[in-house]
Design a protein around this motif. Structure first.
Motif, PDB file in Angstrom:
ATOM      1  N   SER A 123      52.121  22.623  41.280  1.00  0.00           N
ATOM      2  CA  SER A 123      53.566  22.835  41.002  1.00  0.00           C
ATOM      3  C   SER A 123      54.003  23.910  41.713  1.00  0.00           C
ATOM      4  N   LEU A 124      53.400  24.714  42.685  1.00  0.00           N
ATOM      5  CA  LEU A 124      53.522  25.944  43.205  1.00  0.00           C
ATOM      6  C   LEU A 124      53.823  27.164  42.635  1.00  0.00           C
ATOM      7  N   CYS A 125      53.076  27.042  41.415  1.00  0.00           N
ATOM      8  CA  CYS A 125      53.385  28.341  40.396  1.00  0.00           C
ATOM      9  C   CYS A 125      52.745  29.460  40.794  1.00  0.00           C
ATOM     10  N   GLY A 126      51.792  29.154  41.622  1.00  0.00           N
ATOM     11  CA  GLY A 126      51.116  30.691  42.373  1.00  0.00           C
ATOM     12  C   GLY A 126      50.189  31.124  41.375  1.00  0.00           C
ATOM     13  N   ALA A 127      49.808  30.690  40.323  1.00  0.00           N
ATOM     14  CA  ALA A 127      48.375  31.079  39.566  1.00  0.00           C
ATOM     15  C   ALA A 127      47.269  31.145  40.192  1.00  0.00           C
ATOM     16  N   CYS A 128      46.930  29.956  41.347  1.00  0.00           N
ATOM     17  CA  CYS A 128      45.628  30.153  41.896  1.00  0.00           C
ATOM     18  C   CYS A 128      45.665  31.437  42.931  1.00  0.00           C
ATOM     19  N   TYR A 129      46.967  31.680  43.381  1.00  0.00           N
ATOM     20  CA  TYR A 129      46.821  32.989  44.307  1.00  0.00           C
ATOM     21  C   TYR A 129      46.203  34.239  43.695  1.00  0.00           C
ATOM     22  N   ASP A 130      47.243  34.424  42.270  1.00  0.00           N
ATOM     23  CA  ASP A 130      46.785  35.507  41.629  1.00  0.00           C
ATOM     24  C   ASP A 130      45.405  35.550  41.125  1.00  0.00           C
ATOM     25  N   ALA A 131      44.691  34.465  40.868  1.00  0.00           N
ATOM     26  CA  ALA A 131      43.405  34.520  40.301  1.00  0.00           C
ATOM     27  C   ALA A 131      42.385  34.391  41.639  1.00  0.00           C
ATOM     28  N   CYS A 132      42.778  34.201  42.758  1.00  0.00           N
ATOM     29  CA  CYS A 132      41.663  33.996  43.740  1.00  0.00           C
ATOM     30  C   CYS A 132      41.146  35.492  44.249  1.00  0.00           C
ATOM     31  N   PRO A 133      39.664  35.614  43.887  1.00  0.00           N
ATOM     32  CA  PRO A 133      39.160  37.029  44.182  1.00  0.00           C
ATOM     33  C   PRO A 133      39.004  37.394  45.816  1.00  0.00           C
ATOM     34  N   VAL A 134      39.267  36.405  46.590  1.00  0.00           N
ATOM     35  CA  VAL A 134      39.399  36.583  48.102  1.00  0.00           C
ATOM     36  C   VAL A 134      40.989  36.351  48.553  1.00  0.00           C
TER      37      VAL A 134
ATOM     38  N   GLY B   3      39.126  42.829  33.817  1.00  0.00           N
ATOM     39  CA  GLY B   3      39.983  44.048  33.455  1.00  0.00           C
ATOM     40  C   GLY B   3      38.948  45.308  33.324  1.00  0.00           C
ATOM     41  N   GLU B   4      37.632  45.107  33.129  1.00  0.00           N
ATOM     42  CA  GLU B   4      37.020  46.501  33.074  1.00  0.00           C
ATOM     43  C   GLU B   4      36.907  47.164  34.265  1.00  0.00           C
ATOM     44  N   LEU B   5      37.276  46.567  35.514  1.00  0.00           N
ATOM     45  CA  LEU B   5      37.020  46.940  36.866  1.00  0.00           C
ATOM     46  C   LEU B   5      38.355  47.668  37.401  1.00  0.00           C
ATOM     47  N   PRO B   6      38.532  49.134  37.698  1.00  0.00           N
ATOM     48  CA  PRO B   6      39.902  49.639  38.028  1.00  0.00           C
ATOM     49  C   PRO B   6      40.155  49.381  39.527  1.00  0.00           C
ATOM     50  N   ASP B   7      38.910  48.965  40.276  1.00  0.00           N
ATOM     51  CA  ASP B   7      39.542  48.742  41.706  1.00  0.00           C
ATOM     52  C   ASP B   7      39.068  47.214  41.931  1.00  0.00           C
ATOM     53  N   TRP B   8      39.411  46.353  40.863  1.00  0.00           N
ATOM     54  CA  TRP B   8      39.457  44.733  41.359  1.00  0.00           C
ATOM     55  C   TRP B   8      40.453  44.727  42.347  1.00  0.00           C
ATOM     56  N   GLU B   9      41.394  45.169  42.480  1.00  0.00           N
ATOM     57  CA  GLU B   9      42.379  44.792  43.480  1.00  0.00           C
ATOM     58  C   GLU B   9      41.861  45.145  44.777  1.00  0.00           C
ATOM     59  N   GLN B  10      41.274  46.352  44.904  1.00  0.00           N
ATOM     60  CA  GLN B  10      40.736  46.982  46.307  1.00  0.00           C
ATOM     61  C   GLN B  10      39.607  45.962  46.789  1.00  0.00           C
ATOM     62  N   LEU B  11      38.627  45.496  45.629  1.00  0.00           N
ATOM     63  CA  LEU B  11      37.504  44.566  45.944  1.00  0.00           C
ATOM     64  C   LEU B  11      38.143  43.429  46.552  1.00  0.00           C
ATOM     65  N   ARG B  12      39.246  42.834  45.857  1.00  0.00           N
ATOM     66  CA  ARG B  12      39.808  41.585  46.588  1.00  0.00           C
ATOM     67  C   ARG B  12      40.253  41.625  47.861  1.00  0.00           C
ATOM     68  N   ALA B  13      41.019  42.921  48.306  1.00  0.00           N
ATOM     69  CA  ALA B  13      41.286  43.193  49.579  1.00  0.00           C
ATOM     70  C   ALA B  13      40.293  43.288  50.478  1.00  0.00           C
ATOM     71  N   ALA B  14      38.964  43.969  50.206  1.00  0.00           N
ATOM     72  CA  ALA B  14      37.947  44.101  51.004  1.00  0.00           C
ATOM     73  C   ALA B  14      37.246  42.714  51.077  1.00  0.00           C
TER      74      ALA B  14
END
Ligand code: SF4
Length: 473
Positions: free
Chosen positions: A372-383, A51-62
């Protein structure tokens, strides 16, 4: 089609299907308490620093983009890595599978004359069953990661990628140390500091007297031939610097093109795994440096089914994994069953998609259903590995491989036929309403469809169908 990991060696296949193993694990209340406490703590820590990183989503995409690029030109990058390691004084070995990798490492250790090796925590060497192969050749492997040591002394199996002894509490660890650790003080308490001190005393002597180390690798930089190991205790660094000979076993997907790429993963990994801003011990080495550190370095590049995974356009994203274990910590299935139920050294959501691909889906056919295919793993995965998509993909592969009709496939074929014939479909809807009249809400379907309603309520058909409503208007 490239070969999958061979049977009879290593730890990618369990002795029983997931549902049977999971049922036993679910009955262990202590295990569930230990797992619940540990995963909740790690999750909270990780969430706070992400939560401290404003660019976490960009890092994941990279991170995701770099991994996709690596897989698209893997042969070229591996050859570049081989050339760089060789130029720096190291020796590169190519191992097609677990059998070849075990033979290479065993021969290398035997050639040094040592009958003992110290080990840095490594998933790849667990995957191939290296400790057992070394033992068969009369060589003792000593795990130096504290959690791995607990597992080894307890004659147990790891149950988490990052915290292999997550299923043990401190009272159990004290009991294991008293029983199996050479020279331990009988007055040992279960205070974490006392347990760590006991392990430190035992390991320090081993570090100083063992001339060969075996490690895995988190990353390898193709442009310079640099290997990287990230760990939290410093025990890994002891192994990587003190012995005369260092042997590293690395999955071929761990290569990254440049140091700029490595920088992205060194930001992603600690926050997603241990919930730290920066990894405590990041060791990097390039070949051999005269007078400093190991004077012989061998890199074993391990395939063991990875080329088969790479050949599957959908499935190959499982090779993006940086083994952070974030998907385990958020998975409602893993949190209740723990890692042993998955059979393979790779537990949790990533294990459910990686193990069946490495072995061929039929050898781990129950794992893609352990979700259960809830999708939590996808949201958490850093890559950004789309694990739910992979699970569905592998389920389809398993069903196609069966070649014999299942209750589900028969039901689906009947539904498809009915939907294609309006009169039949309307009659089926009227028949379904009879179950409402019979007051069957909440009960299960009769065999052979009963499996579908073991864990679900049978939805109550509406009093009036859309067709009836439409016809009346
Ligand atoms: S799949 Fe993603 S979240 Fe799971 S261990 Fe691998 S990198 Fe981490």
């Amino acid at each position: 089609m490239p070969a999958t990991a061979p049977r009879g060696v290593g730890h990618l296949r369990g002795d029983e299907p997931f549902p049977a193993a999971a049922r036993r694990a679910l009955a262990d209340a202590q295990l569930r308490r230990n797992l619940g406490h540990a995963t909740t703590t790690i999750r909270a820590k990780s969430g706070a620093v992400i939560g401290e990183l404003p660019d976490w989503e960009q890092l994941r995409a990279a991170g995701s983009a770099i991994k996709a690029d690596v897989l698209a030109r893997l042969p070229e990058l591996l050859e570049q890595l081989e050339a760089a390691v060789t130029a720096a004084g190291g020796t590169v070995h190519w191992a097609a599978d677990a059998v070849a990798a075990n033979r290479i490492v065993t021969d290398l250790v035997a050639a040094t004359g040592s009958d003992r090796v110290i080990k840095v925590k490594s998933m790849a060497t667990q995957e191939i069953g290296l400790n057992e192969a070394l033992a068969a050749a009369g060589i003792t492997a000593v795990e130096t990661d504290l959690a791995e040591l607990i597992v080894q002394l307890g004659e147990d199996r790891p149950s988490h990628i990052l915290v292999p002894a997550i299923h043990r509490n401190r009272a159990e660890i004290r009991e294991i140390f008293l029983r199996a650790m050479p020279g331990v003080d009988p007055a040992l308490t279960d205070e974490p500091a006392a347990l760590a001190a006991a392990a430190r005393r035992y390991l320090r002597q081993t570090f100083l007297t063992t001339p060969v180390a075996v490690s895995g690798a988190n990353f390898a930089v193709a442009e310079t031939g640099t290997l990287a190991v990230v760990e939290s205790e410093g025990n890994g660094r002891m192994c990587l610097t003190l012995p005369e000979t260092l042997i590293t076993v690395m999955g071929i997907e761990k290569v990254v093109p440049t140091w700029r790429d490595l920088e992205v993963f060194l930001q992603l990994l600690p926050r997603a795994s241990t919930g730290e801003r920066m990894n405590p011990y990041t060791s990097m080495w390039t070949g051999v440096t005269p007078g400093d550190g190991p004077q012989a370095f061998h890199l074993v590049l391990l395939d063991n089914g990875r080329s088969a995974v790479l050949a599957d356009e959908v499935g190959r994203q499982a090779l993006h994994c940086i083994r952070c274990s974030a998907c385990l910590n958020v998975c409602p299935v893993y949190q209740r069953t723990g890692g042993h139920a998955y059979g393979s050294v790779y537990p949790g959501p990533i294990g459910a998609v990686l193990s069946p691909q490495l072995t061929g889906v039929e050898d781990n056919a129950s794992l893609p259903y352990a979700s259960s295919l809830c999708g939590a793993c996808y949201d958490a995965c850093p890559v950004k590995i789309n694990i739910p998509e992979l699970l569905v993909h592998l389920r389809a592969e398993h069903v196609a491989a069966q070649r014999r009709p299942t209750a589900e496939s028969v039901a689906m074929a009947a539904a498809a036929y009915a939907m294609d014939h309006p009169a039949l479909y309307a009659a089926a809807q009227r028949a379904a309403r009879l179950t409402r009249l019979a007051g069957r809400r909440g009960r299960g379907l009769p065999p052979p469809l009963s499996g579908w309603t073991i864990g679900r309520d049978l939805p109550e058909p509406p009093a009036r169908s859309f067709r009836d409503w439409w016809a009346r208007r």
